[in-house]
Design a protein around this motif. Structure first.
Motif, short mmCIF file in Angstrom:
data_model
loop_
_atom_site.label_atom_id
_atom_site.label_comp_id
_atom_site.label_asym_id
_atom_site.label_seq_id
_atom_site.Cartn_x
_atom_site.Cartn_y
_atom_site.Cartn_z
N ASP A 177 0.85 -1.19 0.00
CA ASP A 177 0.00 0.00 0.00
C ASP A 177 0.89 1.25 0.00
O ASP A 177 1.72 1.42 0.90
CB ASP A 177 -0.89 -0.03 1.24
N ASN B 237 3.96 5.16 -7.21
CA ASN B 237 2.55 4.79 -7.25
C ASN B 237 1.71 5.99 -6.84
O ASN B 237 1.96 6.60 -5.79
CB ASN B 237 2.29 3.62 -6.30
N SER C 106 -1.96 7.31 -5.65
CA SER C 106 -3.14 6.74 -5.01
C SER C 106 -4.17 7.84 -4.75
O SER C 106 -3.84 8.91 -4.26
CB SER C 106 -2.72 6.10 -3.68
N SER D 75 -7.48 5.72 -0.36
CA SER D 75 -6.92 4.38 -0.19
C SER D 75 -7.63 3.37 -1.08
O SER D 75 -7.38 2.18 -1.01
CB SER D 75 -7.06 3.96 1.28
N GLU E 33 -5.62 3.20 -7.06
CA GLU E 33 -4.22 3.57 -7.27
C GLU E 33 -3.77 3.19 -8.67
O GLU E 33 -4.38 2.35 -9.33
CB GLU E 33 -3.32 2.94 -6.20
N ASP F 202 -4.87 12.93 -2.11
CA ASP F 202 -4.23 11.96 -2.98
C ASP F 202 -2.83 11.72 -2.40
O ASP F 202 -2.35 12.50 -1.57
CB ASP F 202 -4.12 12.46 -4.41
#
Length: 194
Positions: free
Chosen positions: A85, A127, A129, A132, A135, A168
């Motif tokens: 994550d 990454n 995102s 949550s 992504e 974000d």
């Protein structure tokens, strides 16, 4: 006490109080989410002391250092310590104004980075995102011992009408095949398509 001495003492006391009020914030570095405030939102650059806005977000070491005569963010991670994550690892939080501006538009993100001198990584991962829930997925970039630009593009989804803007996140971390690895980030530039 004469007037001359009294006014001199009063002036010195006032000067000391002003210095005490101003000095604590003199060398503080910016913190909190990255925002496009005071820009036209065509180009938002995070560099220099602004790199202090980066969040470790997990078991990672981050620090501002000098590299090649410029401020840089050092990101060091040990193998198998971070979740996949992006929010649970090293990242920038992008403020609500950027979430609003970037929604539904391709965003070009240019990351100027290189391998650190000690524990230098050969690759970094990036990454983007949206909260949550959504992504971009991790994208790898090869890096060397010289600062170079890596360009990452992604189009965040449109915001659902009637919902409030949120934060974000942009995750940046070294690829760590074993032991530990580190990268240096000199700047991150966000450029939404017009």
């Amino acid at each position: 006490m004469t007037d001359r001495i009294f006014f001199l003492c009063a002036f010195l006391a006032a000067a000391v109080m002003v210095a005490i009020a101003v000095l604590p914030g003199f060398n503080t570095r910016p913190t909190g989410p990255v925002s496009g405030g005071n820009t036209d939102y065509r180009r938002i650059e995070v560099s220099g002391a602004q790199l202090n806005r980066f969040v470790a977000g997990g078991d990672a070491d981050i620090s501002l250092v000098r590299a090649d005569g410029e401020a840089a963010l050092r990101i060091e991670v040990a193998a198998a310590t971070l979740a996949d994550d992006p929010i649970r690892g090293p990242h920038f939080i992008l403020d609500r104004d950027l979430e609003t501006v970037f929604a539904g538009r391709e965003v070009r993100i240019t990351i100027r980075a290189r391998a650190a001198d000690q524990y230098g990584a050969e690759q970094m991962r990036v990454n983007y995102s949206v909260g949550s829930a959504i992504e971009s997925g991790w994208e790898k970039f090869t890096i060397t011992r010289e600062f170079a630009d890596s360009v990452f593009t992604w189009t965040p989804p449109e915001r659902t009408p009637g919902t409030d803007a949120g934060y974000d996140y942009l995750g940046i971390r070294p690829v760590v095949p074993e032991k530990q690895r580190a990268i240096l980030v000199q700047s991150v530039v966000f450029e939404p398509a017009l």
